[in-house]
Design an enzyme around this catalytic site. Structure first.
Site, PDB file in Angstrom:
ATOM      1  N   SER A  54       0.841  -1.285  -0.106  1.00  0.00           N
ATOM      2  CA  SER A  54       0.061  -0.069  -0.003  1.00  0.00           C
ATOM      3  C   SER A  54       0.802   1.175   0.092  1.00  0.00           C
ATOM      4  CB  SER A  54      -0.908  -0.125   1.201  1.00  0.00           C
ATOM      5  OG  SER A  54      -0.323  -0.297   2.448  1.00  0.00           O
ATOM      6  N   ASP A 336      -2.857   8.380   8.021  1.00  0.00           N
ATOM      7  CA  ASP A 336      -3.754   7.487   8.729  1.00  0.00           C
ATOM      8  C   ASP A 336      -2.988   6.791   9.822  1.00  0.00           C
ATOM      9  OD1 ASP A 336      -2.339   5.360   7.449  1.00  0.00           O
ATOM     10  OD2 ASP A 336      -4.201   5.058   6.069  1.00  0.00           O
ATOM     11  N   HIS A 339      -0.085   4.842   7.221  1.00  0.00           N
ATOM     12  CA  HIS A 339       0.565   5.397   5.950  1.00  0.00           C
ATOM     13  C   HIS A 339       1.001   6.862   6.060  1.00  0.00           C
ATOM     14  CE1 HIS A 339      -2.231   1.994   4.671  1.00  0.00           C
ATOM     15  NE2 HIS A 339      -1.332   1.816   4.118  1.00  0.00           N
TER      16      HIS A 339
END
Length: 372
Positions: A54, A336, A339
């Site tokens: 991610s 977040d 990340h």
């Protein structure tokens, strides 16, 4: 020296403190702007392929049956095209490295890449994916690194058919940059979840780092066997400093979770030795290690705050859909619970491309790798 993704106790109490933070941010932005300004003209390499999770996913998970996707607000709020599947507010480090290499457009995700686009490269990265096949499976589907390599093989077949000359394609691929940023989920969404995955019981942290890098070694050799000769490999950030892991485990009064970071250091040390071995054993290729622990360290004495920009987080650390968010995304490390914000991606990308410290990259930064 401050650790990468270090937890800051910063709370502005007066104007001097606020100005210090502003000055620190302007130093970062200034460095980024100068580096970007120096890169112009044609792309330095003909194509650029991205493998990972991610941290560099650009939308491959959007259509997958998984909760590990970022195709909703507030993700993408600073990206030119808005919501897109990137797990941050704007561009990722892979996007920015592509821009620094001179590519005028972002490298397309494999899920949507057309025959007309694949000649400049493909992004195979997938949120929650890992080196190990089972990693992240509790969140739903994901494209593990082994599956990403299968997808790359299919891309090469498509490219060869389009170019109608296998010899030309083989020589073409040797000139490209290959970026791999994976392994975080093998801890976050595997080893550090002992109620779901047995790896924590099966291996000590030391043993797990060895097993992971052994498997990663075979995967990097596969990238080489598929034609890659310029391979940049990211190490892992200090996961013990991420908001989500601090919430899960606590820090016993420390800034970060030291035992987790010790495990990450074992992985990175093994990965550095692997890069040395690969360079020794494959004399016609160049592998380089990108040291995130150094790359993400503050440029000055004042680290950015680490409070997540999203004010509401799910249990897995992602933003709650359509939740509120901070107004100044460039003033914090994390978007977040896991990340980075775009400003953090920018710092890592620019120092990966053109290293500031000897500890940033080994043995080459990406600008040097591109010229080889």
């Amino acid at each position: 020296m401050h650790s990468a993704f270090q937890i800051s106790l910063f709370r502005p109490k007066n104007m001097t403190r606020e100005l210090n933070l502003l000055f620190h941010i302007l130093r970062i932005v200034g460095f980024i702007q100068v580096t970007t300004f120096l890169v112009c003209g044609e792309p330095q390499v003909p194509c650029y392929f991205i493998f990972g999770d991610s941290l560099v996913d650009s939308g491959n998970n959007n259509a997958l049956p998984t909760i590990a996707k970022a195709n909703y607000q507030p993700y993408g709020i600073d990206f030119p095209q808005g919501v897109n599947g990137r797990f941050t507010n704007g561009r990722t480090m892979a996007d920015i490295i592509g821009q620094l290499l001179g590519f005028p457009k972002f490298i397309p995700p494999y899920a949507t890449a057309t025959d007309q686009e694949i000649s400049i490269g493909v992004n195979y990265a997938s949120g929650s994916a890992g080196i190990r096949e089972e990693t992240g499976s509790h969140l739903g589907d994901r494209i593990s690194l082994d599956r990403q390599l299968v997808n790359h093989q299919q891309t090469i077949s498509r490219l060869s058919a389009l170019q109608s000359n296998k010899t030309f394609t083989d020589e073409y691929l040797k000139k490209c940059i290959y970026l791999s940023n994976i392994g975080s989920n093998d801890y976050i969404n595997n080893y550090l979840l002992p109620s779901i995955y047995p790896t924590n019981i099966t291996y000590t942290l030391d043993q797990y780092a060895v097993v992971l890098v052994q498997q990663y070694s075979q995967q990097l050799k596969t990238i080489y066997n598929l034609g890659a000769r310029k391979i940049a490999v990211f190490g892992l950030a200090e996961i013990g400093c991420t908001p989500i892991e601090i919430t899960r485990f606590g820090t016993s009064g420390k800034l970060c979770i030291e035992w987790i970071n010790n495990g990450i250091k074992l992985f990175n040390d093994n990965l550095t030795r692997l890069v040395d071995d690969l360079n020794s054993n494959y004399s016609d290729a160049r592998f380089t290690f990108l040291n995130v622990t150094s790359l993400a360290a503050p440029l000055g004495d004042l680290p950015l705050p680490t409070t997540p920009c999203c004010t509401q987080l799910r249990d897995d650390g992602q933003c709650v859909p359509n939740s509120s968010h901070c107004l100044v995304r460039d003033s914090t490390l994390f978007f977040d619970g896991l990340h980075p914000t775009e400003i953090t991606h920018q710092v890592i990308a620019t120092r990966s491309y053109k290293s500031l410290l000897p500890t940033d990259t080994y043995p080459y930064d990406i600008s040097h790798l591109a010229r080889l």
